[in-house]
Structures are given as C-alpha cells and as structure tokens.
Design an enzyme around this catalytic site. Structure first.
Site, PDB file in Angstrom:
ATOM      1  N   ASP A   1       5.478 -34.168 -11.804  1.00  0.00           N
ATOM      2  CA  ASP A   1       5.263 -34.791 -13.109  1.00  0.00           C
ATOM      3  C   ASP A   1       5.367 -36.303 -12.973  1.00  0.00           C
ATOM      4  O   ASP A   1       5.982 -36.824 -12.032  1.00  0.00           O
ATOM      5  CB  ASP A   1       6.258 -34.265 -14.141  1.00  0.00           C
ATOM      6  CG  ASP A   1       7.676 -34.767 -13.911  1.00  0.00           C
ATOM      7  OD1 ASP A   1       8.205 -34.539 -12.792  1.00  0.00           O
ATOM      8  OD2 ASP A   1       8.266 -35.376 -14.815  1.00  0.00           O
TER       9      ASP A   1
ATOM     10  N   GLU B   1      10.924 -34.008 -14.054  1.00  0.00           N
ATOM     11  CA  GLU B   1      11.967 -34.960 -13.664  1.00  0.00           C
ATOM     12  C   GLU B   1      11.930 -36.210 -14.525  1.00  0.00           C
ATOM     13  O   GLU B   1      12.967 -36.729 -14.936  1.00  0.00           O
ATOM     14  CB  GLU B   1      11.798 -35.331 -12.181  1.00  0.00           C
ATOM     15  CG  GLU B   1      12.971 -36.123 -11.603  1.00  0.00           C
ATOM     16  CD  GLU B   1      12.878 -37.627 -11.813  1.00  0.00           C
ATOM     17  OE1 GLU B   1      13.897 -38.316 -11.666  1.00  0.00           O
ATOM     18  OE2 GLU B   1      11.772 -38.124 -12.129  1.00  0.00           O
TER      19      GLU B   1
END
Length: 451
Positions: A92, A156
């Site tokens: 991500d 994250e």
C-alpha cells in the site's frame, strides 16, 4: 561494487526489476477506500501473491486482516534445520497528494536523471522487489540457505493495525529467528545504514464547539466565542517559543548517541526555505529520532475562497504525536488528550477521538544478525562501514513482532533515503541503491545461515 556471482546476478536482473516495479507502481493501492477503489489494492495483492508463487513459495495466501485490507503471505522452505528469516514489505502507498506537483504521472514509473519516479517506488513496493532480487540471486548461486517467510502488508500507511492484530491472533504464522523489515532506508545514497530506532505515533482528532451555529462577525464578534480561535489556541499550546513540542507531562530532552545529522544537510534534505529557522533544540538527530514531535495534520474550517464574515461555531483538527523509544504510546496518548482538554480556552466544549497508535521500537544491535548484515553491506557497498541511524517515522508492526517473538533479531533496511522524498510529490528510488541493497540482503542471508 566488488565482483561476485551474487552481485553479477543482481545486475543482470535489474531490467526485470524495473519492469516489475513499473507494474506494481501502476496499482493505485492506497488503502483508503473512500478515496481510491478497493480493486486497486486487491490487484496489487494478487500481483504480489503471483510473484511469490512464481518464485516457488508455498502456502501463499491473501490474509483478510481485521481492518478490511489484505496482507500477502508465503513461505519458502530451506535446508533441513536451517534458520528462519521473515522478510517484510508493504504494497500500500500514500496518496499522490497534488498530482499537478508531480513532474510525471505518480502511478507511472518514469526514469529521469538516473532515478525511477513513482508513488511507492521507494516506500515500499521497491522493498518487495529488493527481497525478490536477493532471493533470485541466491537461487542462481547455490540456493537459498535459510527458510524464508515473506509478509507484504496492505495498510501500513493507514496505521489501522490490521496486520498487527492478525499476527497477534495467529502468533505462529510470522515466527522467525530473524526479521528483516524492508521499509527503512540509508542515511543517504551510498551510505549503508541499518535503522535501530523508530518513533511511535498516535493520532487524535480534536473538535471544539462554542455556539449553536455560526454568527455574523460584525453583530456578535468580540464577545461571542470563536471555535476556530479556540482551536488555534489549543494547537499553539503544543509548542514552545522555539517550536519544541510541549505536551504536559511528556519529557522532551532525550539525546541520540548514534550517527549525527549535519544541520546544513538536513536543511537541504528537508528543503527548508532560506531564512526560515529549524524548530526545537538539541542536535537534529535528537529532534527527529529521540524526542516527541507534534504535527497538526489538518484543520476543518472554512476555506479562504468563499469565506463569509462569520464567527465559527465549530472547528476540528487532526493531531499527530511522534513518540520516541522508551516512551509508551498509550501513556503518551493519555497525556496528549489531557493536555488538549486542559488548554481549551473560554470553557469551550472539546471532543477528542483517538484514531490509532503504534509503539516506538529500539533494536538490539549486539546480535549476530547485525554482524552478518555489517559484513554483507561492506561487500555490497565497496568496503563502506555500516552505520546505525534512527528514523522519525513509525512502523507499528515492529513492536508487535518484538513482543510476539522476543528472541527474534530485527533489522530495518530499505530504499527510503532522503532523495527518495517518500510521502511527498515526486517520490523516487535510486536503482543503484536497489541493486546494492539487494546484494546486501542476499549476502546477509548467506552469512546469517553460516553463523
């Protein structure tokens, strides 16, 4: 770089690495599904899973984590009795911010001036490619000498804690002798660095209400309490005159005793405007690696364009507090919330919402894994000595892993050196750093297996 089979293999794989990173960067995998389609993150997760399967990984799985995102897991068996190493990255990314500020499209990997530009190129899709390169180089030169587990996180950057909670619920899944977090970076290009300390982070949303509704500032201004003015007072109370963070009860005098950060170089790296002073006291390393730091991330209030002459009834802000190693983030959050309540003026009503947190981290640098990495980095970086540095950012999973596996050694390396400008416009990765660090990781795995 010194000539050796591993280095030669990695060099030969760099065109493939660029092609793979191009595919990965093309996914707009921001784990904020109010802004970006969930399908973009799911596409990236499936790409990672396919890449692991292609490398012979077993038990490849898309893990549905409690925050509604997916992490990708796989295991690669090594020789019987070998040690186990967990390799971490995340797919991500941060939003691109102002796309107009990018010289080239943020989700198209573009080569310019010897660097590869694109969102996630360094943080942290490039980290996954680094792991793949290291493993491929070892497979081409005698095989991977350890058991390998790979975990690639899907949220994250959002700090929503999905993988941390999943790991706590399945503690056997990520168990390892050593953990290599590929989400840090060298102190600067060409300076091999292991990050040994991370600040934690907590996020608090604060809302101030003073009136039932907005009022005409000519008719009522001067006596009617202004919620935006009250909020500004609250936020200003979080800093001393020199800009140091001042949260009641939170110590801000710790010192960093490792690698130091030259102030002139920091100004250049941070692109501080001429004549603008740095904030805080102590060395730059003290301020960014060893002390708390508050940042106002956003304010909800009327924009300048279209504003009316009104006394504002309500205002909100999102406040971030970075927490240094040695301080418990839960306690720091309580202190921050108490401070915000205590410094709200005029009896204004204040509501606080805790958004999320991550604990700080400090590594044990005396472990055998650090010796193995130092030797590997010296070879990969032509004899340069490995440095120890801190990082002001947070990787909440580190503390979760340290708690779950207290005997495991944890090392943080990666591609996010200052020129990478992670989280900003025009993020980029140095292909030379990607190559050298891939060699270093491969040699580390070999050195560690031999210990």
């Amino acid at each position: 770089m010194s000539s050796n089979p591993v280095a030669e293999t990695v060099a030969s794989l760099m065109p493939r690495a660029k092609a793979e990173l191009t595919e990965l960067v093309a996914f707009k995998s921001v784990a904020d599904f109010d802004q970006f389609p969930r399908s973009e993150s799911e596409g990236a997760a499936n790409w990672v899973a396919d890449a692991l399967r292609a490398e012979g990984f077993q038990d490849v799985a898309l893990l549905d984590t409690p925050d509604g995102t997916q992490s990708v897991y796989g295991s690669l068996p090594g020789p019987e009795g070998a040690k186990t190493v967990l390799l971490y990255a995340h797919y991500d990314v941060q939003p691109p911010l102002d796309e107009a500020g990018w010289a080239t499209p943020p989700f198209e990997l573009t080569e310019r001036d010897g660097r590869w530009y694109g969102r996630g190129s360094a943080d942290c899709k490039g980290g996954l490619v680094m792991h793949l390169l290291a493993l491929r180089a070892l497979k081409a030169d005698g095989g991977v000498p350890v058991n390998v587990k790979v975990i690639v996180e899907g949220s994250e950057e959002q700090g929503t804690g999905g993988l941390e909670r999943y790991a706590e619920e399945h503690p056997e899944l990520l168990a390892a002798d050593t953990i290599v977090i590929g989400d840090a970076g060298n102190f600067r290009v060409g300076v091999p660095t292991v990050t040994t300390a991370l600040r934690g982070m907590t996020l608090v949303r604060v809302r101030v209400d003073t009136l039932e509704g907005n009022l005409h500032s000519g008719q009522f201004g001067g006596a009617a309490p202004d919620a935006l003015g009250a909020l500004i007072r609250v936020l200003d109370s979080l800093r001393a005159e020199d800009g140091s963070t001042t949260v009641d009860g939170l110590t801000g005098t710790s010192r960093w005793d490792g690698l130091q950060y030259d102030e002139a170089q920091f100004r250049k790296d941070a692109k501080v405007l001429d004549g603008v002073e740095l904030i805080g006291s102590g060395t730059v390393a003290d301020r960014i690696w060893a002390r708390p730091a508050v940042t106002v991330l956003g304010i909800d209030c009327p924009p300048v364009v279209g504003a009316t002459p009104s006394v504002q009834a309500s205002a909100r802000a999102l406040v971030s507090l970075r927490v240094p190693p040695g301080v418990d983030t839960v306690e720091a959050t309580k202190l921050l919330q108490a401070h915000l309540e205590a410094h709200t003026p005029w009896g204004a009503r204040v509501q606080l919402e805790h958004i999320g947190l991550g604990q700080p981290f400090r590594a044990d640098t005396s472990s055998p894994a650090y010796a193995a990495m130092a030797q590997a980095m010296s070879v990969a970086f032509d004899g340069a000595e490995m440095q120890y540095a801190g990082q002001g950012g947070s990787i909440p999973l580190c503390n979760t892993l340290a708690s779950l596996y207290p005997q495991a050694e944890i090392l943080l390396i990666g591609l996010s050196e200052p020129e990478a400008q992670i989280h900003a416009v025009n993020e980029s990765v140095s292909p030379e750093e990607l190559e050298r660090l891939s060699v270093a990781e491969a040699l580390f795995l070999r050195n560690y297996a031999a210990n």
